[in-house]
Structures are given as structure tokens and as C-alpha cells.
Design an enzyme around this catalytic site. Structure first.
Site, PDB file in Angstrom:
ATOM      1  CD  GLU A 577     -25.611  35.518  -3.001  1.00 33.56           C
ATOM      2  OE1 GLU A 577     -24.739  36.342  -2.684  1.00 33.56           O
ATOM      3  OE2 GLU A 577     -26.268  34.871  -2.162  1.00 33.56           O
ATOM      4  CG  ASP A 633     -35.656  36.516   0.591  1.00 32.94           C
ATOM      5  OD1 ASP A 633     -34.619  36.118   0.040  1.00 32.94           O
ATOM      6  OD2 ASP A 633     -35.931  36.274   1.782  1.00 32.94           O
TER       7      ASP A 633
END
Length: 727
Positions: A577, A633
Site C-alpha cells: 500500500e 509486489d
């Protein structure tokens, strides 16, 4: 055991059995107490021998708390420890070998949160009459009263259609003003058949709230990178569904068929006008700021905009109590789409006004299906099931009425239910431990920003300042709204006489609540995330990152878990995030002062790295539209690992899970991977993430420490000769 909570916040909000240190940790406490004495005594007393003995005997302790036992059971149930699932060749199978659709950890946690909310709702019946709690209980109870909903049948829906002017297939149609019907659909039913309008932060600083007009959403995937055969099958299923809706409402089958076909034709034409965001960005027009009178000009020479819609009237009705004028600025995400849409509407109004009305009714019935009787709900579920089957997606879970009712009650009565849910699942100790974890992740990101070869010093300094100045909220807001304000939220909700009418009253009240929120100085409205939800939310206007209480739950986080689990699961989620805040830098032109050559090399490395993996599923996978999420990621795993290693450096005696035969570092990687455990299926066309197997293998193969801790031979799938570092 020595958990994150027990290290940083002794005794804060933990059950007694979860606050006790494990044997290995107690040993380290003794070692620390003796260390100072050992150093003072010196070599003359042979103290190095004693120190080595203490260090060797103080191995990591096994966590045996109830939380850890439940986590261990889940890990053993999901993990595939057979020789065929070698971690260096296929870590996804090693970590998720038994995972199927029902074992998706996010789905499982979402349902568990709703079970907790269900328990709260079913105990609210004795509340004060007229209170938010009592109204929530009554709404939930009426939703669960399926006998009453079945007895009402299609009657409440027919009443709604009559209020909109009816439609020809029912034999009772009044050719009313098109914009009157559209205004009612938008303001009274929260339904947008031709475009989507909502309140959100302006795309550019200072990100003040503004009305945004975007592309519409469709019931079915209309020819988006689909094979012709699958597209034709989708359309046949959708036509059968619309025919079924018209028949349920008493229409003549032949006339229903004609109107359903025209509705699909209108939707197909609208889809042809859509331009992907990437294309609009490449053209330098991801959005445009215009005034309402520019959309609906008074001057006939300006009709190339979108004059078919009475924008001022429709937007004013939708966003009451805001006061709008023709000079009101709005953000339009695709102005060309609005132009083409307006021309299509004008053509239909001149030649096929009744078909245009039917198109709006068909799409509204689909939106309202959750509040209708079982025949409409079953038709909707069967359509979704067949479409998922055609695209090789896992089937939907079996229908459960309570689950639907909890979702709808939570949507309409969130301000009342929020403190009740948080009180049950999110203790002060949990909040403190989560904040400590986030601080470690944030510090690791700041450290990594210093070493990025493609980032110039000015951009680096700004990025570091943005990280350090970021506010983070864990669980609920620190300040709960005044009880009187919460009570006002429900003055407009009128329950009965049918559940559909109660549902629509909730829809209107919620829309008004959102509009009122944007008029208030207190930024509570900008959270845009329910406390039982699983999606973190970044408010660009307030520079606040919110992690809801529902996300910071087992199996992703618990104050009593080993640190390896919390950092590998929740820590990587937090890092991801954080990186999303800086995704713009990776887009073309997003970082003009950066070393574009070095950045492009890193991006090409990442793209080639993912392309080297075997394609997941039978259909070819195109990763060109997933690169931002792929980059997040890979970076998130690196940041979480760096933060975890720093904790290990300063905090010895890491706890482990018994019977797994994994070191703390191996447990970290297992926890990271098990966040992604879900059915391997073809990606949905709009999904910006890679398939789950790539979300595991891509980051792990970019992390040399993974190969080191799992002893992967050089050149295996997860220990390639080249690694990519973007973040």
C-alpha cells in the site's frame, strides 16, 4: 512467546496466556541479564565459554498460544509438504498445495468478519426504539424474512417501474421525458445506465472533493480481449437472462426478446466508445476539467459535447444537499466517450424511445436483484455462474441469505455498527502492535529510497518526506462521531412496507450521507472503507493511509503471532500500500528528473523476469497491464524482509510454529506466499494483478535471500541468474 506485542507493548490488551514468553525467549532474557556481567569478568574467568553456551542453548521458542495453534492448523491444512512440491521449483504449490477457491484467505476472512457482524446484528433487538441500532436490527430482520419477500413477489418492483413511466413490454408505458427518468434513476436508485457519477478527490493537488464523471459499468464483459466464440456465448447467456427478467415481469416473450436484443445492442455500442486509461494517458488526457454548462451548452454551435443529458438537473438531484450551478467544475475521465454516448442517446430518442426506456429498466432490475424475491436472485446467480464458467473462473460460493443481509445492513448502517464491530475484534493492544509493525515497514521504505539508482536526489527527498509525513490509521478513526450525528444519519431511512422499499430508502440515505460528508470539514468521509472490509485505503487529499480493523486479523496479523508471520503477511500488505502512493513515478513522464535510462532498464528487467515464467492456466497471459502491481509486489516483499531482518538484529529469541520444521526466515516467506493462496484461474480482464502463482514466484525469485534460506540450487526457477530491483 515473545511476540511483537510483548516486545514493544508489554501487557497491552493481550489475554494472559498470549503474553507469556516461550521457553526460548525466557532463555534469551537470562542471556541478556548475564551478558553485561560476562563482558566485565573478561577472559580471566573463561566467560566466552559461558557466553557461547548460553547462545547455543537459547534457540527460538515454539509458540503454543491459542492464536498460534489455530495458525499452525491453517498452515498445515494449506501447505503441501510432499516431495513433489519442491519449494525451489514451485513454491506456490509448496505453500498452497491444498488451496482451492474456498481456501482463499481473503474470502475466508471476509466471511469470518461478516459472521462477527451477524452476531452483533442478531443481539440488537432490545435497543431503544428509533435508535440506529434498533433500525439496523429491523432492516436485517426484514431482509431475513424471506417468506414476506416471496409473498410480495414482483409487486414492489412493478411499482418502481410504474414510477419511472413503465415500459412497453408490460403493456403500460408512458413516454415521459427521458431526463426525468434518468434523474430518478441517478438520485433515487443510485443507478447510472450511461455513465457513472460520484464524489472523489480531484486528480491534482490540493485534491479537493469534486464531482467525477466516468465510464459506466456493465453487467457482462462486452468483448474485452475475448475470443469471438466466448463473446458470442456471453451474449447468448445475457440475452437469455434479460428474456427471463421480462417474462418474470409479465411481458410477452416475443416482445421481450425484441427489447432485450435492443438493450444489448445499446450496451455494445456504448462499449465501442470506451477508451482504456492507458490510451488516455498516452494521449495526455487521462481526465479533463470542464464546467457543467460546457457539457450541456446553451449555444447550438457547441453541440459536439454532450447535450442529450440535462447535466445540471441530474447532478443536482444526485448530490443533494450540495448546491450546484452551471459554472460548477466537474472532472470528466473520458470526454470523447460522453460525446459519443450523447449522440447515441439522441438517436435513440428520435427513433426508438421505447427501446431506450427498456434498456434503462433492464439494467435497473439487475442492480436491484439483491432486494427482490428468489426468482430474480436465482436468475442473477445463474447468469454470474455461467459467465464465470465460460471464462474458467471458480464457481461462486453457495447462496446464503444471511450473508447478503449482513452486507446490505452493513452498507446502510455503517456509522452505527462500526464501533460495535471494532470493540469486538480490535483491542488497543492490537492497534499498538499494528502501528509498531507499520513503523518498521515505513522505516525500511525510507532506507531503500536512499539506494534507488534511478531516482534523482530531489525526487528522493520528496518521496522520503511523503513517507515520513504520512498519517496512518489502524482500525477505526480515533475520534468517534457524536451520538447525535450518528442518529441524524438514519432520519431519512423509512423501513417498509416491503423490503425493496426499505432497501431503496437505505440507498437514498447513504447517498445523501456521502454528499453531506463532503460538505463537512472533518475528513471522516474520506476513509471510504468499512471497518469490517479488507481493502486498505489511501486518501490522497489528506495524505492518510487507512488499514481497517477487518484486515488486521488472523491469518494475516495477530499480536501473539511470531514476528515472521506478521512481517511476511501483514507487513508485505502494508508495504504494498505504501508503494502504491508512488506508482505514478513509474509511468511514462511520471518522474521527469529521474534517470530515465536506469528506470527503463529496471522496468524492462521486471517485464522480462515475469515473462520468463510458464504462462498460468490454459489461456495466454498478457502482463503488460499488470506491471505496476508486479512492481509493488516485488518491492513489498523486499521492504517487509528488510524490516523483519532489522527486527531480528535487535530482538533475539524469535518464536516459531511447532511441527512445521521451518526456520523463522522460512516461515516469513511461507506467510508471504499463503496470503496469495487461491484457485489458479484465468484472470478477469479488468484485474490489474498477475495471477496468484506469479504473485508468489515473481517476488520470491527476485529475492536472493529466499534462495539462500531454502537452499535453492543456482539456475532453478526461483533462483535465477539475474534479479531485478525496481524499489
Amino acid at each position: 512467546m515473545e511476540s511483537l506485542s510483548s516486545q514493544e507493548f508489554p501487557g497491552a490488551g493481550r489475554p494472559p496466556e498470549e503474553g507469556q514468553p516461550a521457553a526460548g525467549s525466557r532463555c534469551w532474557v537470562v542471556a541478556r541479564q548475564l551478558l553485561a556481567a560476562v563482558l566485565l569478568l573478561g577472559l580471566s574467568l573463561g566467560s566466552p565459554v559461558l557466553l557461547v553456551y548460553l547462545l547455543r542453548s537459547c534457540g527460538p521458542g515454539a509458540c503454543d498460544s491459542p492464536a498460534c495453534r489455530a495458525l499452525l492448523a491453517r498452515a498445515l491444512a494449506s501447505r503441501n509438504a510432499s516431495a513433489s512440491a519442491a519449494p525451489c521449483a514451485d513454491f506456490f504449490s509448496f505453500a498452497c498445495g491444498e488451496a482451492r477457491g474456498s481456501r482463499d484467505p481473503f474470502q475466508a476472512l471476509a466471511e469470518e468478519n461478516k459472521r462477527r457482524l451477524r452476531g452483533i446484528l442478531e443481539t440488537l433487538g432490545s435497543q431503544q426504539p428509533g435508535s440506529g441500532e434498533e433500525q439496523a436490527f429491523r432492516f436485517y430482520s426484514s431482509c431475513m424474512d424471506t417468506d414476506a419477500i416471496e409473498a410480495a413477489g414482483a409487486g414492489p418492483l412493478r411499482q418502481v417501474i410504474e414510477e419511472l413511466g413503465g415500459w412497453r413490454i408490460s403493456g403500460n408505458w408512458t413516454s415521459l421525458d427521458f431526463n426525468r427518468t434518468l434523474r430518478l434513476l441517478m438520485s433515487q436508485y443510485d443507478h447510472f445506465p450511461f455513465f457513472k457519477a460520484y464524489l472523489g478527490p480531484h486528480p491534482t493537488p490540493p485534491h479537493e472533493p469534486v464531482i467525477q464523471i466516468d465510464q459506466p459499468e456493465f453487467d457482462v464483459p462486452f468483448k474485452q480481449e475475448q475470443e469471438q466464440k466466448i463473446y458470442a456465448q456471453n451474449m447468448r447467456e445475457y440475452l437469455a437472462y434479460l428474456n427471463r427478467l421480462g417474462t418474470l415481469l409479465g411481458g410477452d416473450p416475443d416482445e421481450v426478446q425484441e427489447h432485450a436484443s435492443m438493450s444489448i445492442s445499446i450496451a455494445s455500442q456504448l462499449v465501442q466508445f470506451l477508451r482504456p486509461l492507458a490510451q488516455r494517458r498516452a494521449q495526455g488526457k487521462p481526465f479533463q476539467v470542464v464546467t457543467i454548462d460546457q457539457l450541456q451548452p446553451l449555444c447550438p454551435s457547441s453541440k459536439e459535447l454532450a447535450p442529450a443529458i440535462d447535466w445540471l438537473s441530474c447532478l443536482q438531484a444526485t448530490f443533494t444537499p450540495m448546491s450546484l450551478s452551471s459554472s460548477q467544475l466537474v472532472v470528466v475521465h473520458d470526454l470523447d466517450f460522453l460525446k459519443h454516448m450523447s449522440r447515441l442517446v439522441e438517436d435513440q430518442l428520435q427513433n426508438h424511445r421505447d427501446f431506450l426506456q427498456s434498456h434503462m429498466i433492464f439494467s435497473l432490475v439487475g442492480t436491484l436483484s439483491p432486494a427482490l424475491d428468489s426468482q430474480f436472485q436465482k436468475a442473477r446467480r445463474e447468469l454470474s455462474g455461467k459467465l464465470r464458467e465460460l471464462t474458467e473462473q471458480p464457481p461462486l460460493p453457495a447462496h446464503q441469505q444471511w450473508l447478503k443481509c449482513v452486507e446490505e445492513t452493513g452498507t446502510f448502517f455503517e456509522p452505527t455498527l462500526e464501533p460495535l464491530f471494532v470493540r469486538e475484534v480490535f483491542s488497543p493492544g492490537t492497534r499498538s502492535a499494528a502501528m509498531e509493525l507499520f513503523t518498521a515497514i515505513k522505516d525500511a521504505l525510507v532506507a531503500r529510497l536512499r539506494r534507488l539508482p534511478w531516482m534523482d536526489e530531489e525526487t528522493r527527498k520528496k518521496a522520503q518526506d511523503r513517507v515520513t509525513q504520512l498519517q496512518v490509521k489502524m482500525g477505526p478513526p480515533e475520534q468517534a462521531p457524536e451520538p447525535a450525528l450518528v442518529g441524524q444519519e438514519y432520519n431519512d431511512i423509512h423501513l417498509g412496507p416491503s423490503f425493496l422499499q426499505s432497501f431503496l430508502s437505505g440507498v437514498r440515505a447513504r447517498r445523501a450521507r456521502i454528499a453531506r460528508g463532503f460538505l463537512q470539514p472533518f475528513p471522516r468521509h474520506r476513509w471510504q472503507v468499512s471497518p469490517w472490509g479488507l481493502s486498505a485505503h489511501y486518501s490522497v487529499s489528506d495524505h492518510v493511509l487507512v488499514f481497517p480493523a477487518g484486515l488486521l486479523q488472523p491469518p494475516f496479523f495477530h499480536p501473539g503471532y511470531p514476528r515472521a508471520v506478521n512481517f511476511g503477511a501483514a507487513g508485505s500488505i502494508m508495504a504494498r500500500e505504501l508503494l502504491h502512493i508512488f506508482s505514478q513515478l513509474l509511468l511514462p513522464g511520471g518522474c521527469p528528473a529521474c534517470d530515465t535510462h536506469a528506470l527503463q532498464e529496471a522496468l524492462l528487467c521486471l517485464e522480462g523476469h515475469y515473462a520468463a515464467f510458464p504462462p498460468p492456466g490454459r489461456a495466454p497471459f498478457n502482463g503488460s497491464h499488470t506491471f505496476l502491481e508486479d512492481a509493488a509486489d516485488v518491492g513489498a516483499l523486499a521492504i517487509a524482509l528488510q524490516a523483519y531482518n532489522k527486527r531480528l538484529l535487535w530482538r533475539r529469541g524469535e518464536a516459531t510454529l511447532p511441527n512445521l520444521d521451518l526456520s523463522p526466515q522460512q516461515l516469513f516467506f511461507l506467510s508471504y506466499a499463503q496470503v496469495m493462496c487461491r484457485e489458479l484461474s484465468t484472470q478477469e480482464s479488468r484485474d490489474t494483478h498477475s495471477p496468484p502463482i506469479l504473485r508468489v514466484h515473481g517476488p520470491l525469485s527476485s529475492t536472493p535471500a529466499f534462495a539462500r534460506h531454502f537452499h535453492c540450487p543456482h539456475g532453478t526457477l526461483l533462483n535465477p541468474s539475474r534479479h531485478c530491483q525496481l524499489w
